[in-house]
Every structure is written in C-alpha cells, then in structure tokens.
Design an enzyme around this catalytic site. Structure first.
Site, PDB file in Angstrom:
ATOM      1  CE  LYS A   1      75.053 -14.992  53.779  1.00 37.91           C
ATOM      2  NZ  LYS A   1      75.042 -13.526  53.978  1.00 37.91           N
TER       3      LYS A   1
ATOM      4  CB  THR B   1      73.141 -22.033  49.869  1.00 38.22           C
ATOM      5  OG1 THR B   1      73.763 -21.923  48.586  1.00 38.22           O
ATOM      6  CG2 THR B   1      71.773 -22.679  49.713  1.00 38.22           C
ATOM      7  CB  ILE B   2      69.671 -19.265  53.562  1.00 40.90           C
ATOM      8  CG1 ILE B   2      70.557 -18.025  53.386  1.00 40.90           C
ATOM      9  CG2 ILE B   2      69.034 -19.271  54.945  1.00 40.90           C
ATOM     10  CD1 ILE B   2      69.795 -16.733  53.289  1.00 40.90           C
TER      11      ILE B   2
ATOM     12  CG  ASP C   1      72.975  -4.358  49.699  1.00 41.30           C
ATOM     13  OD1 ASP C   1      72.479  -3.570  48.862  1.00 41.30           O
ATOM     14  OD2 ASP C   1      73.024  -5.590  49.518  1.00 41.30           O
TER      15      ASP C   1
ATOM     16  CB  ILE D   1      64.734 -21.497  53.238  1.00 44.81           C
ATOM     17  CG1 ILE D   1      65.895 -21.057  54.132  1.00 44.81           C
ATOM     18  CG2 ILE D   1      64.071 -22.757  53.783  1.00 44.81           C
ATOM     19  CD1 ILE D   1      65.472 -20.709  55.559  1.00 44.81           C
ATOM     20  N   GLY D   2      66.808 -20.248  50.680  1.00 43.87           N
ATOM     21  CA  GLY D   2      67.186 -18.988  50.055  1.00 43.87           C
ATOM     22  C   GLY D   2      68.629 -18.980  49.596  1.00 43.87           C
TER      23      GLY D   2
ATOM     24  CG  PHE E   1      78.953 -12.948  50.382  1.00 45.39           C
ATOM     25  CD1 PHE E   1      80.102 -12.876  49.610  1.00 45.39           C
ATOM     26  CD2 PHE E   1      78.360 -11.773  50.791  1.00 45.39           C
ATOM     27  CE1 PHE E   1      80.655 -11.654  49.270  1.00 45.39           C
ATOM     28  CE2 PHE E   1      78.914 -10.542  50.457  1.00 45.39           C
ATOM     29  CZ  PHE E   1      80.064 -10.491  49.696  1.00 45.39           C
TER      30      PHE E   1
END
Length: 280
Positions: free
Chosen positions: A38, A22-23, A132, A15-16, A20
């Site tokens: 994550k 992949t989700i 950030d 999903i994203g 750092f």
C-alpha cells in the site's frame, strides 16, 4: 518514488485503491514471496486528521499482528513523500464482491461472522477500535481465511487509561448512530457495523436505507430494525436475536465482541435448534 522499496521488492501491477493510497502486487527479491504494498503519497494528505491516520495505521497493524484474522504487516518504508506498507497478499475477492453473487446461508454467514468478530475482539482487547467495518475491508486469503484490513480510521481507546472516542468516521449504511450524533463513543461501534454486515449477508439489503446519504443517516438514527417476512421468513429466530443485540441503539445493551462469540448461533456454527430438530 519506490527507490528504497525497490531494493527489496519487485513492484508489479496495481491491484486496488483506497482512501489513503494505491495497492500494488510486489515480490520479495530475497525469497520470491508475493506480497501487497500500500503506497501513500504523503504530500496529498492536507488534512491533519488524514495525516494522523497515516501515522497510526502501520503502528496499529504491528500491534495487532498476533491475530490470524487481521491482515499481517511485514515491512514499512517511509521517506519525505511516501509511505509504503508491505502486507500479506489476499488473492481472493473481498466480501463486497461476494455479496454481489447472492445471499449467504446461515452456516456460511456464521463462518464469516465468527472470524470477523474474533478479529474485532482481539482489536478491542488490544485497545483498538477499527471504526470502519464494511464488506470492502473484509478480505480472504488463498485458503479462504478472513482478513480484516484497512485500519486507516482505527483509533486507540486504551492507553494509560481508557478513553472514549469521537469524530465522524465510517461509511454510510454501516456507521453507528452514536457516531452520527457527534457524541463520544466506545468500541461497540464495530459491533453495530458487523451486525449491519450480517443483516446484509442474509437479506441482500441494508437495515437502514435511503436515496441519499442524508436519508441513510436519518434512518440509522431512527434505528428501527425490522425483519420483513418476505425477506426473513426462512431466517432462524436465533439469528434475529443476535442481530437485535448487535444492531442495538442502546450502547449499554449492545453486545460486546465477546458476547457475540458466546451467542448460541455462533457457537453452533449457524446450526439452529430448529435445523437440528428437523434431522431427528
């Protein structure tokens, strides 16, 4: 790669993606509750700074779990090759996607900024700077509550004693000038970034622009904050006052998170004096 994680969770679609990892969407085999996971491949992190960020992020998320506007962490799984961080799932779009749908009213912007700065204030009280703050890292849950996410660049500035931070981290458009100068800096870098986000929510453009990253950074360093009439003509004087105090080059005069939360524009939920007067 997911063997230990798969004991407790059913992993489904991606999903994203972030700097750092992949989700993935995942479902608890015990409760059927849906989460986000994550997954970070540790062997790809060759830079020592990235490895340090990898080690800090789950610890910082666990420390900050007491605030409802910060993404909540549930479990951490780690082996020699991977780190898996299981968090609450934010099924709605992020702020970056919402910005593509048009400008925000002052009342809508005030709701978002109040929640964001509440999260930032909690971070700062716990001795953590996010470093950030940007629309991509502002998520929303199914009840439309804001969730500050992605603490990959976060840093402790209070341990046994208070310390200044250093290191060139952040994102063009949102990074504070003192970071670009290579000097030591404090947690108020988050307030600068939040102020830039507020400016963009109301105008659709960044306060400091350029065609290249170098030109953007040069504009940030000049810090010439303007409110063009064609864009800000209908924006209240109260919000311009708050923006000047958040996007302020002089760090000693820049607002803290607590000062932002006490500003009349925030307290009144974006209801300015002129708006209230017009109804009387």
């Amino acid at each position: 790669m997911f063997e230990t994680l798969k004991t407790d969770f059913q992993i489904s679609e991606e999903i994203g993606r972030g700097k750092f990892g992949t989700i993935y969407r995942c479902t608890s085999k015990l409760t059927s509750q849906i989460f986000a996971c994550k997954t970070i491949q540790k062997t790809l992190l060759l830079d020592s700074t990235d490895r340090e960020c990898l080690n800090k992020e789950p610890k910082i998320l666990q420390l900050l779990s007491g605030n409802s506007n910060i993404l909540q962490i549930y479990k951490v799984y780690e082996d020699d090759n991977y780190l898996h961080i299981v968090t609450e799932l934010c099924s709605s779009d992020d702020l970056y996607e919402r910005l593509s749908n048009g400008l925000f009213s002052e009342k809508a912007a005030a709701v978002i900024l109040r929640q964001l700065v509440s999260a930032i204030n909690y971070c700062h009280k716990m001795g953590v700077a996010h470093r950030d703050i940007k629309p991509d890292n502002i998520l929303f849950d199914s009840q439309d509550n804001l969730k500050l996410a992605d603490f990959g660049y976060a840093e402790w500035f209070v341990g046994n004693e208070r310390k200044m931070m250093k290191g060139l981290v952040g994102t063009p458009y949102y990074v504070a000038p003192e970071v670009l100068l290579g000097r030591e800096y404090n947690e108020k870098v988050d307030i600068w970034s939040a102020g830039v986000m507020l400016y963009i929510m109301l105008s659709g453009v960044a306060p400091f622009c350029g065609d290249t990253t170098k030109e953007i950074f040069e504009a940030v360093l000049r810090g010439n904050l303007r409110f063009p009439t064609r864009i800000f003509g209908s924006v209240s004087t109260e919000i311009k006052d708050l923006l000047r105090k958040m996007i302020c080059k002089d760090v000693s005069r820049r607002f803290s998170a607590e000062q932002v939360l006490r500003h009349p524009w925030i307290i009144n939920g974006g209801e300015t004096r002129s708006m209230a007067d017009s109804r009387n």
